[in-house]
Design a protein around this motif. Sequence first.
Motif, PDB file in Angstrom:
ATOM      1  N   THR A 137       7.577  39.702  49.283  1.00 37.23           N
ATOM      2  CA  THR A 137       8.035  39.025  50.500  1.00 37.23           C
ATOM      3  C   THR A 137       9.528  38.707  50.429  1.00 37.23           C
ATOM      4  O   THR A 137      10.233  38.813  51.431  1.00 37.23           O
ATOM      5  CB  THR A 137       7.239  37.725  50.741  1.00 37.23           C
ATOM      6  OG1 THR A 137       7.481  36.799  49.676  1.00 37.23           O
ATOM      7  CG2 THR A 137       5.756  38.003  50.806  1.00 37.23           C
ATOM      8  N   ILE A 138      10.007  38.331  49.247  1.00 38.13           N
ATOM      9  CA  ILE A 138      11.444  38.051  49.102  1.00 38.13           C
ATOM     10  C   ILE A 138      12.248  39.327  49.334  1.00 38.13           C
ATOM     11  O   ILE A 138      13.361  39.296  49.886  1.00 38.13           O
ATOM     12  CB  ILE A 138      11.737  37.447  47.718  1.00 38.13           C
ATOM     13  CG1 ILE A 138      11.097  36.060  47.604  1.00 38.13           C
ATOM     14  CG2 ILE A 138      13.245  37.345  47.476  1.00 38.13           C
ATOM     15  CD1 ILE A 138      11.173  35.450  46.218  1.00 38.13           C
ATOM     16  N   ALA A 139      11.689  40.462  48.919  1.00 40.36           N
ATOM     17  CA  ALA A 139      12.369  41.734  49.174  1.00 40.36           C
ATOM     18  C   ALA A 139      12.581  41.942  50.661  1.00 40.36           C
ATOM     19  O   ALA A 139      13.610  42.467  51.092  1.00 40.36           O
ATOM     20  CB  ALA A 139      11.559  42.887  48.585  1.00 40.36           C
ATOM     21  N   ASN A 140      11.610  41.523  51.472  1.00 42.74           N
ATOM     22  CA  ASN A 140      11.747  41.651  52.919  1.00 42.74           C
ATOM     23  C   ASN A 140      12.709  40.623  53.484  1.00 42.74           C
ATOM     24  O   ASN A 140      13.477  40.911  54.406  1.00 42.74           O
ATOM     25  CB  ASN A 140      10.375  41.494  53.583  1.00 42.74           C
ATOM     26  CG  ASN A 140       9.551  42.756  53.521  1.00 42.74           C
ATOM     27  OD1 ASN A 140       9.715  43.643  54.337  1.00 42.74           O
ATOM     28  ND2 ASN A 140       8.684  42.846  52.535  1.00 42.74           N
ATOM     29  N   VAL A 141      12.675  39.387  52.945  1.00 42.22           N
ATOM     30  CA  VAL A 141      13.510  38.313  53.481  1.00 42.22           C
ATOM     31  C   VAL A 141      14.983  38.543  53.183  1.00 42.22           C
ATOM     32  O   VAL A 141      15.843  38.457  54.064  1.00 42.22           O
ATOM     33  CB  VAL A 141      13.070  36.949  52.914  1.00 42.22           C
ATOM     34  CG1 VAL A 141      13.975  35.840  53.424  1.00 42.22           C
ATOM     35  CG2 VAL A 141      11.630  36.651  53.283  1.00 42.22           C
ATOM     36  N   LEU A 142      15.297  38.836  51.917  1.00 44.20           N
ATOM     37  CA  LEU A 142      16.687  38.907  51.484  1.00 44.20           C
ATOM     38  C   LEU A 142      17.098  40.289  51.006  1.00 44.20           C
ATOM     39  O   LEU A 142      18.185  40.761  51.302  1.00 44.20           O
ATOM     40  CB  LEU A 142      16.928  37.888  50.351  1.00 44.20           C
ATOM     41  CG  LEU A 142      16.702  36.413  50.687  1.00 44.20           C
ATOM     42  CD1 LEU A 142      16.895  35.560  49.440  1.00 44.20           C
ATOM     43  CD2 LEU A 142      17.662  35.956  51.780  1.00 44.20           C
TER      44      LEU A 142
END
Length: 395
Positions: A137-142
């Motif tokens: 999910t962090i890969a998608n966010v940032l």
Amino acid sequence: MPAALIALALGGFGIGLTEFVIMGLLPNVARDFEVTETQAGYLISGYALAVAIGAIAVTLALTRVNRKVALLVLLVLFIAGNVLCAVAPTYDAMMVGRIVAALGHGAFFGIGAVVATTLVPAAKRAGAIAIMFAGLTIANVLGVPFGTFLGQAAGWRSTFWVISAIGVLAFAGILLLIPSIRAEASGNPLREFRIFSRRQVWLSMAVTVLGYGGMFGAFSYIAYTLTGVSGFSEAAVPWLLVVFGGGLFVGNLVGGWAADRHLGRTLLVVLAALPVILVVFALTAQNQLATVVALVVMGGFGFATVPALQMRIMNHADDAPTLASGANIGAFNIGNALGVWAGGLTIAWGLGYTSPLWAGAAVGAVGLAVFVVAATARGGEFDRRQLAENFTAAA
């Protein structure tokens, strides 16, 4: 929280970047290799197909390997594939690099989910899976916005070099922090396939395909909805996707927390809410404030399904959890493809840029129906009376 979970999350972060960052770099890649936009798009679909194949084939090949060693082998594949992408002299070489990187994707999350559950008490297993998937999910966010910016500023190959470096860091973290975990010591790995004779295993994968696929299909065309219906500028889209990613991140962690407390109820609530959210989004997409709220809520409920869906199939295949977990990662990717196909079909039919939301709601509603069948079947979470009580409580 065990530090080993952070190492798993870092690996998930790198894999998430590999899967999604190419979307923002396709024009650059297409120009460099002098291929059409459609050919460049095959770098996405080819990756997804390799994930679905590798999720079962590679997981099965590693099912008797020490799980720490298996994770390290998978990261070697990941690093090698991304290095090949970074130096690829031709489009075909780039495709090979994407496939090599993808082959370990499903197995990493499948085996990693099993490893994560061994690092915490039994009552926190879904939460541990959620932490591992937090990297995705962090890969998608940032990661994806910054990876796209880096590729545009310093050349798309620089992004793949950075992803390769992240893979090296994840390799070091797993090497140092993950304990040695023996796999099943005896037996024929092919016997693992006996789990596919179980109705609940197939129903679990069907719920994954439909429940998650509906949300992903709606998301895949969200840029058209935001600009063509909601009236946002193209420059605003990346920031709106960050908002969506924030919903993913929170939903993933909350979904894991809730699934540890009541797995069946969590899936019932989330799967029932998703189609409603998509319908409301479709009806209010012309209002920008409502659209921003809908993005957050859609992301939150959409990814809240992930740890619960992983736990469900592992519970129903507890004698072969690694293969079951990997197969379910393949099911997520099949769901992605189904959702994208359904949403694209509605646009091709001229139904407008809110039509993928309606298509996603329809697919998700079928997923809810399949879950109700699964939950009330033999070995499921509820009997019919309990199902009615939980529906009432959720409402």
